[in-house]
Design a protein around this motif. Structure first.
Motif, PDB file in Angstrom:
ATOM      1  N   PRO A 106       0.820  -1.216   0.000  1.00 45.66           N
ATOM      2  CA  PRO A 106       0.000   0.000   0.000  1.00 45.66           C
ATOM      3  C   PRO A 106       0.847   1.256   0.000  1.00 45.66           C
ATOM      4  O   PRO A 106       1.932   1.288   0.586  1.00 45.66           O
ATOM      5  CB  PRO A 106      -0.809  -0.129   1.306  1.00 45.66           C
ATOM      6  N   LYS A 107       0.340   2.274  -0.694  1.00 42.63           N
ATOM      7  CA  LYS A 107       1.072   3.535  -0.777  1.00 42.63           C
ATOM      8  C   LYS A 107       0.283   4.620  -0.046  1.00 42.63           C
ATOM      9  O   LYS A 107      -0.909   4.783  -0.279  1.00 42.63           O
ATOM     10  CB  LYS A 107       1.258   3.934  -2.241  1.00 42.63           C
ATOM     11  N   LYS A 138      17.208  -3.862   5.376  1.00 45.70           N
ATOM     12  CA  LYS A 138      16.749  -5.248   5.459  1.00 45.70           C
ATOM     13  C   LYS A 138      15.367  -5.328   6.090  1.00 45.70           C
ATOM     14  O   LYS A 138      14.528  -6.136   5.677  1.00 45.70           O
ATOM     15  CB  LYS A 138      17.743  -6.084   6.246  1.00 45.70           C
ATOM     16  N   LYS A 139      15.112  -4.460   7.079  1.00 48.33           N
ATOM     17  CA  LYS A 139      13.782  -4.437   7.700  1.00 48.33           C
ATOM     18  C   LYS A 139      12.722  -3.994   6.681  1.00 48.33           C
ATOM     19  O   LYS A 139      11.619  -4.540   6.625  1.00 48.33           O
ATOM     20  CB  LYS A 139      13.780  -3.487   8.892  1.00 48.33           C
ATOM     21  N   LEU A 140      13.074  -2.983   5.884  1.00 48.40           N
ATOM     22  CA  LEU A 140      12.139  -2.512   4.855  1.00 48.40           C
ATOM     23  C   LEU A 140      11.866  -3.607   3.830  1.00 48.40           C
ATOM     24  O   LEU A 140      10.707  -3.835   3.427  1.00 48.40           O
ATOM     25  CB  LEU A 140      12.710  -1.272   4.169  1.00 48.40           C
ATOM     26  N   GLN A 141      12.916  -4.302   3.429  1.00 46.46           N
ATOM     27  CA  GLN A 141      12.742  -5.383   2.463  1.00 46.46           C
ATOM     28  C   GLN A 141      11.905  -6.516   3.046  1.00 46.46           C
ATOM     29  O   GLN A 141      11.033  -7.084   2.368  1.00 46.46           O
ATOM     30  CB  GLN A 141      14.103  -5.909   2.029  1.00 46.46           C
ATOM     31  N   TYR A 175       4.271  -8.257   3.029  1.00 45.41           N
ATOM     32  CA  TYR A 175       3.045  -7.817   2.352  1.00 45.41           C
ATOM     33  C   TYR A 175       2.676  -8.797   1.240  1.00 45.41           C
ATOM     34  O   TYR A 175       1.523  -9.229   1.105  1.00 45.41           O
ATOM     35  CB  TYR A 175       3.240  -6.418   1.759  1.00 45.41           C
ATOM     36  N   PHE A 176       3.667  -9.151   0.427  1.00 48.81           N
ATOM     37  CA  PHE A 176       3.394 -10.058  -0.685  1.00 48.81           C
ATOM     38  C   PHE A 176       2.986 -11.435  -0.183  1.00 48.81           C
ATOM     39  O   PHE A 176       2.070 -12.062  -0.732  1.00 48.81           O
ATOM     40  CB  PHE A 176       4.647 -10.171  -1.577  1.00 48.81           C
ATOM     41  N   VAL A 177       3.649 -11.910   0.849  1.00 48.50           N
ATOM     42  CA  VAL A 177       3.317 -13.227   1.403  1.00 48.50           C
ATOM     43  C   VAL A 177       1.888 -13.232   1.932  1.00 48.50           C
ATOM     44  O   VAL A 177       1.124 -14.186   1.708  1.00 48.50           O
ATOM     45  CB  VAL A 177       4.322 -13.615   2.508  1.00 48.50           C
ATOM     46  N   ASP A 178       1.496 -12.165   2.625  1.00 51.07           N
ATOM     47  CA  ASP A 178       0.131 -12.080   3.173  1.00 51.07           C
ATOM     48  C   ASP A 178      -0.901 -12.069   2.045  1.00 51.07           C
ATOM     49  O   ASP A 178      -1.961 -12.688   2.145  1.00 51.07           O
ATOM     50  CB  ASP A 178      -0.017 -10.825   4.030  1.00 51.07           C
ATOM     51  N   MET A 179      -0.588 -11.354   0.968  1.00 52.16           N
ATOM     52  CA  MET A 179      -1.518 -11.295  -0.166  1.00 52.16           C
ATOM     53  C   MET A 179      -1.705 -12.671  -0.797  1.00 52.16           C
ATOM     54  O   MET A 179      -2.841 -13.108  -1.052  1.00 52.16           O
ATOM     55  CB  MET A 179      -0.990 -10.312  -1.223  1.00 52.16           C
ATOM     56  N   VAL A 180      -0.600 -13.357  -1.051  1.00 50.96           N
ATOM     57  CA  VAL A 180      -0.692 -14.680  -1.666  1.00 50.96           C
ATOM     58  C   VAL A 180      -1.353 -15.670  -0.704  1.00 50.96           C
ATOM     59  O   VAL A 180      -2.145 -16.531  -1.127  1.00 50.96           O
ATOM     60  CB  VAL A 180       0.695 -15.162  -2.098  1.00 50.96           C
ATOM     61  N   ASP A 181      -1.082 -15.557   0.589  1.00 47.95           N
ATOM     62  CA  ASP A 181      -1.718 -16.434   1.583  1.00 47.95           C
ATOM     63  C   ASP A 181      -3.230 -16.255   1.585  1.00 47.95           C
ATOM     64  O   ASP A 181      -3.988 -17.237   1.659  1.00 47.95           O
ATOM     65  CB  ASP A 181      -1.158 -16.145   2.978  1.00 47.95           C
ATOM     66  N   GLU A 232       8.165  -9.572  -7.642  1.00 43.90           N
ATOM     67  CA  GLU A 232       8.292 -10.461  -6.490  1.00 43.90           C
ATOM     68  C   GLU A 232       6.985 -11.198  -6.226  1.00 43.90           C
ATOM     69  O   GLU A 232       6.985 -12.396  -5.932  1.00 43.90           O
ATOM     70  CB  GLU A 232       8.719  -9.668  -5.250  1.00 43.90           C
ATOM     71  N   ALA A 233       5.869 -10.482  -6.358  1.00 44.68           N
ATOM     72  CA  ALA A 233       4.565 -11.116  -6.172  1.00 44.68           C
ATOM     73  C   ALA A 233       4.337 -12.163  -7.253  1.00 44.68           C
ATOM     74  O   ALA A 233       3.807 -13.252  -6.986  1.00 44.68           O
ATOM     75  CB  ALA A 233       3.465 -10.069  -6.211  1.00 44.68           C
TER      76      ALA A 233
END
Length: 544
Positions: A254-255, A271-274, A280-286, A305-306
């Motif tokens: 989200p922006k 690394k924390k930002l990455q 976010y992508f993992v939650d979306m695919v889950d 990545e998604a």
């Protein structure tokens, strides 16, 4: 006249043309309006019939369109005159309501205005002319009702529907494959038709064009074709028993809607930002997997990545699907369009028997085919052609054929083609004119002459003498009392007896509803034009 200077110091002259313009009123306004409308009608006259000519239209951007479809020609013409624009709207109305006869309705209106101009020169009042045309239109419409033939449209493998579609395609660029395209159009309409209600939902018929191949490669697909490919080359190309997740939200983090700034000063912060972005992508695919979906269709794009995550989880996906196609997929598969990942649930998934990626030609053009949709009988006509112009014209031709078949399902009565219906209507109007004792007699008889303009244009475009051909057909109709005799446009003409043939025996006919609507709509627009006696510009309205 004033002299002004532009920003570079160059002088130019300003002419006060508004003061010099002469405002037309009364009879002069009528003649100017009629002349403008007749000019538009004359442009389409040579495009009528199976031997009609095509028009090449060049847009301001340089795009080239080659067509003989009346609605398309008028839509792309840059018409400035206000009355001439009424004929453009007339063609659009015929196309929207009936779908076929867009060229004929404009030619008929132009012929009626030509006759009206002659009556105005003789001193008839425009309202008397309009009333006479209205009376004549009722007589002609009633004559069409009387000569209409009721057909069993489902007998002999829907032969009546196929022949009507062939008649609609006979004047088109695709006439070389008219039988095949007519059968495709009939199958498409019958696939989505509600025969009990006599209704056809055109929203379930999608016409998709793809340049390449030959016109005979055009086919009907029982499902939906989307001009997209699977988003990742390693995703499965075929999905059986598909459960579709239809999304209008992008696979992206989200922006914030406000201006923001993020300072990253150390490697740990990066690394924390990455990690946060990956989560976010993992939650979306889950969320997609948890709702039970095995295929994803998204209106927006995917982050790489998604896309990689979807491929790893074995979830085929399609991105950048248009809004109209998205709605059609949702209707056909029974799915719900989901705007947020948090709203995903099993009951909002669409279902289809098979989703597969199909490649065409040597250039490996790829399209997505969604078959065996659960909720409806949505179909797609896939149009092929040598280049884009041929494909676009074939799509327009198939639209006319679909509308013609739809009209026969709504009302299964037919009238003969080849100008036979117009000649029979003109004879009935001439007979009715003798019963009119007022000055409107001249207007009624003029309407009959206007009706003959269509068969005259048909004969002229076929290389025949328009006056002698129409006279011969009219005489044969009256002598044999057969209203189905029309102009022989396609056969060999050696003598006068060959000019007229029975169009119903030749299986050349049209839907009654199309002819009736053509007459009534043209008469209404002509009446409207005859009642215009002044054109007031917006500046004049402001002054008043």
């Amino acid at each position: 006249m004033n002299v002004a200077v532009d920003e570079f110091g160059n002088p130019f002259i300003i002419l006060k043309e508004q003061e010099q313009k002469k405002r037309l009123k009364g009879l002069e306004a009528h003649k100017a309006n009629i002349l403008a409308a007749r000019t538009v009608a004359d442009t389409l006259r040579t495009s009528l019939g199976p031997k009609g000519m095509d028009k090449i239209i060049v847009s301001p951007d340089g795009d080239v369109v080659i067509t003989n479809d009346g609605a398309t020609i008028l839509e792309r013409m840059q018409v400035e005159h206000q009355t001439a624009k009424l004929l453009v709207e007339l063609s659009k109305s015929q196309d929207a309501e009936v779908g076929d006869g867009t060229t004929g309705v404009v030619i008929l209106a132009g012929a009626m205005l030509d006759q009206a101009s002659r009556l105005l020169d003789k001193g008839l009042h425009p309202l008397r002319v309009a009333d006479g045309f209205e009376h004549a239109c009722q007589v002609a419409t009633q004559r069409l009702e009387d000569i209409a033939i009721k057909r069993d449209i489902h007998a002999n493998d829907n032969e009546a529907l196929v022949r009507a579609a062939v008649t609609a395609l006979g004047s088109k660029v695709v006439s070389s494959r008219q039988k095949q395209l007519a059968e495709v159009a009939v199958k498409a309409v019958l696939s989505v038709a509600d025969l009990e209600r006599r209704d056809v939902n055109f929203d379930l018929i999608k016409v998709e064009g793809k340049a390449g191949g030959k016109l005979e490669d055009t086919c009907l697909i029982n499902g939906i074709v989307v001009d997209k490919d699977i988003s990742h080359s390693q995703m499965p190309k075929v999905t059986r028993d598909a459960k579709l997740c239809i999304l209008t939200c992008p696979f992206e983090p989200p922006k914030p809607k406000t201006k923001h700034k993020l300072d990253i000063k150390t490697a740990e912060d990066y690394k924390k930002l990455q990690a946060a972005e990956q989560q976010y992508f993992v939650d979306m695919v889950d969320s997609v997997q948890k709702c039970g979906a095995n295929f994803v269709i998204c209106q927006w794009g995917f982050d790489d990545e998604a896309n990689h995550l979807l491929m790893q989880r074995g979830l085929p996906a399609v991105r950048w699907v248009g809004g109209v196609e998205l709605e059609l997929i949702a209707i056909a598969t029974g799915g719900r369009i989901v705007p947020r990942f948090s709203e995903l649930s099993p009951d909002k998934l669409g279902r289809a028997g098979c989703i597969r990626e199909v490649s065409f030609g040597t250039e490996k053009d790829v399209m997505l085919v969604i078959e065996d949709c659960a909720n409806s009988k949505a179909v797609t006509i896939l149009v092929r052609g040598g280049n884009v112009m041929v494909v676009k014209e074939a799509e327009r031709c198939i639209h006319d054929a679909l509308c013609c078949v739809r009209n026969l399902i709504r009302d299964d009565r037919i009238v003969a083609g080849g100008g036979a219906a117009e000649v029979a209507g003109a004879a009935a109007v001439e007979e009715a004119a003798d019963q009119v004792r007022s000055v409107e007699h001249y207007a009624v008889r003029a309407f009959a002459d206007a009706l003959l303009a269509l068969p005259e244009a048909l004969a002229e475009n076929s290389g025949l003498s328009p006056i002698s051909t129409v006279a011969a057909v009219k005489a044969r109709q009256l002598k044999s009392n057969n209203p189905n005799l029309g102009i022989n446009c396609m056969g060999v003409v050696k003598c006068e007896d060959d000019l007229a043939v029975d169009m119903v025996d030749e299986s050349i006919y049209e839907a009654l509803v199309s002819k009736k609507h053509q007459l009534q709509l043209a008469t209404q627009v002509v009446k409207m034009i005859l009642k215009i006696d002044d054109v007031i510009a917006p500046s004049e309205l402001h002054q008043q």
